[in-house]
Motif scaffolding. Structure first.
Motif, mmCIF file in Angstrom:
data_model
loop_
_atom_site.group_PDB
_atom_site.id
_atom_site.type_symbol
_atom_site.label_atom_id
_atom_site.label_comp_id
_atom_site.label_asym_id
_atom_site.label_seq_id
_atom_site.Cartn_x
_atom_site.Cartn_y
_atom_site.Cartn_z
ATOM 1 N N GLN B 3 44.664 -70.326 -12.982
ATOM 2 C CA GLN B 3 45.416 -69.139 -12.594
ATOM 3 C C GLN B 3 45.085 -67.962 -13.532
ATOM 4 O O GLN B 3 44.825 -66.855 -13.100
ATOM 5 C CB GLN B 3 46.906 -69.439 -12.675
ATOM 6 N N THR B 6 41.581 -66.591 -12.980
ATOM 7 C CA THR B 6 41.345 -65.791 -11.779
ATOM 8 C C THR B 6 42.145 -64.494 -11.779
ATOM 9 O O THR B 6 41.763 -63.537 -11.138
ATOM 10 C CB THR B 6 41.689 -66.572 -10.497
ATOM 11 N N PRO B 9 40.384 -61.036 -13.931
ATOM 12 C CA PRO B 9 39.545 -60.017 -13.309
ATOM 13 C C PRO B 9 40.361 -59.023 -12.494
ATOM 14 O O PRO B 9 40.051 -57.836 -12.456
ATOM 15 C CB PRO B 9 38.614 -60.834 -12.410
ATOM 16 N N GLY B 10 41.416 -59.509 -11.870
ATOM 17 C CA GLY B 10 42.279 -58.613 -11.085
ATOM 18 C C GLY B 10 42.821 -57.492 -11.955
ATOM 19 O O GLY B 10 42.780 -56.329 -11.600
ATOM 20 N N TYR B 13 40.089 -55.176 -12.883
ATOM 21 C CA TYR B 13 39.816 -54.263 -11.767
ATOM 22 C C TYR B 13 40.816 -53.122 -11.734
ATOM 23 O O TYR B 13 40.471 -51.963 -11.599
ATOM 24 C CB TYR B 13 39.903 -55.014 -10.439
ATOM 25 N N LEU B 14 42.090 -53.534 -11.868
ATOM 26 C CA LEU B 14 43.127 -52.515 -11.747
ATOM 27 C C LEU B 14 43.060 -51.517 -12.883
ATOM 28 O O LEU B 14 43.217 -50.317 -12.681
ATOM 29 C CB LEU B 14 44.504 -53.183 -11.718
ATOM 30 N N LEU B 17 40.225 -49.435 -12.206
ATOM 31 C CA LEU B 17 40.588 -48.555 -11.099
ATOM 32 C C LEU B 17 41.438 -47.395 -11.602
ATOM 33 O O LEU B 17 41.167 -46.228 -11.328
ATOM 34 C CB LEU B 17 41.366 -49.378 -10.056
ATOM 35 N N SER B 18 42.463 -47.749 -12.406
ATOM 36 C CA SER B 18 43.353 -46.702 -12.909
ATOM 37 C C SER B 18 42.589 -45.718 -13.768
ATOM 38 O O SER B 18 42.747 -44.508 -13.643
ATOM 39 C CB SER B 18 44.473 -47.335 -13.736
ATOM 40 N N PHE B 20 39.463 -45.054 -13.717
ATOM 41 C CA PHE B 20 38.553 -44.246 -12.918
ATOM 42 C C PHE B 20 39.294 -43.150 -12.166
ATOM 43 O O PHE B 20 38.916 -41.993 -12.181
ATOM 44 C CB PHE B 20 37.782 -45.136 -11.940
ATOM 45 N N ILE B 21 40.418 -43.579 -11.553
ATOM 46 C CA ILE B 21 41.177 -42.592 -10.789
ATOM 47 C C ILE B 21 41.675 -41.494 -11.720
ATOM 48 O O ILE B 21 41.621 -40.316 -11.402
ATOM 49 C CB ILE B 21 42.344 -43.261 -10.053
ATOM 50 N N LEU B 22 42.128 -41.922 -12.902
ATOM 51 C CA LEU B 22 42.589 -40.923 -13.863
ATOM 52 C C LEU B 22 41.483 -39.954 -14.232
ATOM 53 O O LEU B 22 41.670 -38.749 -14.265
ATOM 54 C CB LEU B 22 43.060 -41.626 -15.130
ATOM 55 N N VAL B 24 38.865 -39.265 -12.576
ATOM 56 C CA VAL B 24 38.541 -38.443 -11.420
ATOM 57 C C VAL B 24 39.578 -37.347 -11.267
ATOM 58 O O VAL B 24 39.282 -36.216 -10.919
ATOM 59 C CB VAL B 24 38.475 -39.339 -10.166
ATOM 60 N N TRP B 451 53.738 -39.259 -1.747
ATOM 61 C CA TRP B 451 52.879 -40.243 -1.135
ATOM 62 C C TRP B 451 51.550 -39.606 -0.809
ATOM 63 O O TRP B 451 51.430 -38.400 -0.689
ATOM 64 C CB TRP B 451 53.517 -40.808 0.138
ATOM 65 N N GLU B 452 50.562 -40.429 -0.642
ATOM 66 C CA GLU B 452 49.201 -40.012 -0.361
ATOM 67 C C GLU B 452 49.113 -38.891 0.674
ATOM 68 O O GLU B 452 48.404 -37.920 0.500
ATOM 69 C CB GLU B 452 48.416 -41.253 0.101
#
Lengths: 192, 678
Positions: B3, B6, B9-10, B13-14, B17-18, B20-22, B24, B451-452
């Motif tokens: 557990q 695995t 990596p999640g 990733y997050l 992701l955060s 990168f988004i930041l 950007v 929201w988006e």
């Protein structure tokens, strides 16, 4: 396998929530991502698939996304439901290679995220000679047999195309689009 | 163990992701989606390839994050909808209406106000950041008086609401920001020829190029001619006893020519333009002998701009601009004299001014986008004469030596990104005029995207319009006492709430609710006890409450369009007369591809509800429809456009500022236009 599925679902759920609720770490849309996915939409519009790949009653165009980059979520948000010559785009995001293999679906188009760049050659092997339009945004994608790749150009985004790779699997990239692309050739017989 | 292995990596990733988004998120933001429904997804590859995304030399802002309701009209829409002038374009914009009295200008109104008794002056017109609004009348030129061929426009940004906190005077109801095409976009020569009803013809020749060294060049010239409407009926002049039947025949001609050029190298741009326009006035306005062909308006505008933008190594972005402008107006009105010999009442205005501005922007701590700057304006030469029976002045220029027509402004703006989805826009500007002194105008905007697909904007702002010279120095015939050089500026306070919602990738809705409080309105009013003598004075207040709703639908290469409804409730407290204030405006713009996007049919419908003219008579409501067929048949070298305007030949009128109080508008007209690139 069950754990992997759970992981994917968890990741997807987190990504979804990150995108759906105010989340201090995520600015919601960035023009870079929007511009990138808009390129992808254009790429699909300017590609001709052999008619045989579309089941007669089905009006969808399957776009698979490999990897969980921010581009992936943006693709899902922006391109799902868009029309490409009367076909509706359906987006499936696969966190990794096994997830895709498990889904047993051969898409019409595939976007390979930068996080999957190291596994690209494996992906290529899985595609065999299926007419799948391959797209990415990492260096040397076209040189390694990819078809369309986004590349930074000064402060803008340009793209590379490998029409030979497309031709090999009976895909036709529109000549107008190729005029704008930097052509990368991995096949010898491309010259007329 | 499994557990753990695995799930790691999640998280990675997050985190990635955060991060990168930041990262950007700190990029300068450009227009991504607009209320017109235009977005990146609708752009073609060439357009996408031109969008700077990794760094920006100038501070541009997405319309989503602008502290205003913004409409953008692109070059592509100008061609496909067949807009003939800026007025056509503005009529298609939600909440806008244009009144034509067939004189020189068209008067542009929005949010219930477009007073017939003044010259407008409540919009700031900018071309590539240069203020083009002239200080004598301040009218937004929307007809052939607009000094730029519409084909040279890359896009027009219509920014509603008070903008004085950044732009100073005239940014009262909004800003019309015109961005011109670049030389490298034309890349070669381009020729456009058009012909149409009312003997209307035009020809344009443009040349654009970017050299290998990076120097860009653009040169363009346009000639326009129209015999105008050959028969216009003015019931107010239907006096058979006096030998006139109310028909103005063959006296509506319109001739214009313009030149535009620009050379740019890196951050430096030199731009120059010149426009010359002569219009016959068929309406017998201002007491002109009805039917006299010598009733004319002649205007010239010249501008030369040098601007330079530069980013310092410390990431300060500097923009400096210096400009020269010349405005000439000659009006001729033949009047009946007591000797029964017509006397030409001539207005002769010649104004020259210089402007300089510097602006610096920098992002502090990744969250504060600060823009600060200053502007200086000097009207150094004004000649304004009136010849009427005896020698006199139209604008009393005895004050010329006493009053320097100069002003300066200092402004500061902070866009504070409080959270990634919460932007606070704060701005304040001080303007100082030699005539009326200081005025301070603040603006506060809260832009929140919970929201988006959802954005809420809460806006508060103040703006002003400085009195124009024609108001300060207007002098009634034979009465030298009544000029008013000490007029105060008109002021407006706006409260607005905007909700932008993307319901689907192909469906965007926008709703705006606003309240405008306008004070010190400059009115043309009778002076003292002298009959026929008038003066401009600051009077009373007006409040406008309204709502605007816009729905943009469609996708690239599919049916796409925009529907809008605007409601305005105007309350003029000091006079009670709400002239030229339509309560309802409805618009529909639909673009239908015929087979492919190379062939499109553009359909427009516009409804303007009934209004009152300046004497309180009703001007009837009208529906106008236009259709434009556009084709790019062979390759990108050749465009064909055929438009039918006022398809159903609706007979309609616009209110005017003097007898006749209502002016008939054109019935059905057509235009055929060919564009060739080589």
């Amino acid at each position: 396998m069950a754990l992997q599925t759970l992981k994917i679902i968890l990741c997807a759920a987190l990504i979804f929530f990150c995108g759906a609720v105010p989340c201090s770490s995520a600015r919601k849309t960035s023009p870079v991502l929007l511009v990138k996915v808009s390129f992808l939409l254009n790429f699909m519009k300017f590609t001709e698939w052999p008619a045989s790949v579309f089941p007669p009653a089905d009006q969808s165009l399957l776009l698979a996304v490999l990897g969980e980059d921010p581009v992936a979520t943006q693709i899902k948000q922006s391109l799902e439901g868009q029309l490409v010559s009367d076909r509706t785009i359906q987006v499936a995001i696969y966190a990794n290679l096994p997830a895709w293999q498990q889904a047993r679906t051969m898409p019409h188009a595939l976007f390979v995220s930068e996080s999957m760049s190291r596994q690209w050659t494996e992906v290529l092997a899985l595609l065999v000679s299926h007419p799948v339009l391959t797209m990415a945004d990492f260096p040397n994608f076209c040189a390694q047999g990819g078809m369309l790749n986004l590349v930074p150009h000064g402060d803008t985004i340009h793209f590379e195309a490998n029409p030979g790779a497309a031709k090999k699997v009976s895909l036709s990239l529109n000549a107008q689009m190729l005029q704008l692309a930097e052509i990368v050739s991995t096949t010898k017989e491309i010259a007329p | 163990m499994m557990q753990r292995a695995t799930s790691t990596p999640g998280h990675v990733y997050l985190l990635g992701l955060s991060a990168f988004i930041l990262s950007v998120g700190t990029f300068p933001v450009h227009a991504e989606t607009t209320p017109t429904g235009m977005n990146y997804l609708e752009m073609n590859l060439e357009q996408l390839m031109a969008i700077p995304v990794y760094a920006a030399s100038k501070h541009q802002q997405s319309s989503k994050e602008a502290p205003s309701l913004v409409t953008i009209v692109t070059a592509d829409e100008i061609q496909r909808y067949g807009y003939r002038n800026l007025g056509d374009l503005l009529r298609s914009v939600p909440g806008f209406y244009v009144s034509l009295n067939r004189g020189s200008a068209g008067y542009v109104g929005t949010r219930g106000l477009n007073r017939t008794t003044d010259y407008g002056a409540r919009f700031l017109l900018q071309v590539d950041g240069h203020r083009l609004t002239e200080p004598v009348y301040g009218t937004l030129p929307s007809q052939q008086d607009f000094p730029l061929d519409l084909d040279l426009i890359e896009r027009v940004e219509i920014v509603r609401g008070p903008g004085s906190s950044l732009y100073g005077s005239n940014a009262f109801f909004g800003i019309v920001n015109v961005i011109t095409r670049r030389g490298k976009d034309i890349n070669g020569a381009e020729m456009a020829l058009s012909t149409g009803s009312l003997s209307t013809n035009s020809a344009r020749l443009s040349y654009g190029k970017e050299t290998e060294g990076g120097t860009e060049l653009l040169l363009s010239g346009t000639l326009y001619g129209s015999s105008g409407n050959n028969d216009l009926y003015f019931p107010d002049f239907d006096y058979p006893a006096a030998g006139i039947d109310g028909h103005a025949r063959g006296i509506d001609a319109d001739h214009a020519g313009s030149l535009f050029g620009r050379v740019s190298y890196k951050g430096l741009r030199l731009t120059a333009g010149h426009a010359d326009r002569k219009k016959q006035i068929p309406s017998g306005r201002f007491g002109a002998i009805f039917g006299d062909p010598n009733t004319t308006n002649w205007e010239k505008r010249t501008f030369a701009i040098a601007d330079y933008s530069y980013t310092l190594p410390s990431n300060w972005e500097i923009v400096a601009r210096g400009s020269f402008d010349h405005y000439m107006y000659k009006g001729n009105i033949p009047l009946l004299s007591s000797e029964e010999q017509p006397i030409d009442y001539k207005t002769d205005i010649d104004a020259r001014w210089l402007r300089g501005e510097v602006q610096a922007s920098h992002t502090f701590a990744g969250r504060h986008r600060v823009t600060a700057g200053g502007e200086y304006h000097s009207l150094y030469d004004l000649n304004a004469h009136l010849s009427y029976a005896t020698e006199g002045h139209y604008l009393d220029n005895r004050y010329k030596t006493n009053v320097r027509f100069a002003s300066f402004g200092l402004f500061l703006q902070d866009e504070f990104r409080l959270r990634d989805n919460l932007l606070i826009n704060m701005g304040i500007r001080l303007d100082d005029y030699d005539s009326f002194g200081e005025t301070i105008n603040p603006r506060l905007g809260v832009i929140y995207s919970p929201w988006e697909r959802t954005t809420f904007k809460l806006l508060y702002g103040q703006a002003f319009r400085a009195p124009v010279l024609s108001e300060m120095f207007y002098q009634s015939a034979d009465d030298p006492r009544n000029i008013n050089p000490f007029l105060d500026p008109e002021k407006i306070t706006t409260y607005e709430g905007i909700w932008e919602q993307r319901l689907a990738p192909w469906l965007q809705t926008t709703v705006s609710v606003y309240r405008n409080e306008i004070s010190d309105i400059i009115e043309f009013s009778p002076y003292a006890d002298t009959i026929g003598s008038y003066i401009y004075t600051n009077m009373g207040e007006t409040t406008v409450k309204g709502i605007e709703a816009i729905v943009a639908v469609g996708k690239e290469q599919g049916i796409r369009g925009r529907f809008s409804y605007a409601y305005a409730d105007v309350n003029v407290q000091h006079t009670g007369v709400t002239d030229n204030s339509p309560r309802h405006l409805i618009k529909a713009n639909v673009l239908v591809p015929l087979g492919s996007d190379r062939y499109t049919a553009a359909i427009e419908a516009q409804y303007v509800s009934s209004r009152l003219d300046m004497v309180g008579e009703q001007v009837d409501a009208y529906w106008i429809s236009n259709i434009n067929l556009f084709a790019r048949p062979f390759n990108d070298q050749f465009d064909l456009s055929f438009g039918v305007y006022n398809v159903f030949d609706e007979k309609y009128f616009d209110p005017a500022s003097s007898l006749p109080f209502q002016t008939e508008q054109d019935g059905r007209t057509v235009r055929l236009k060919v564009t060739y690139r080589f």
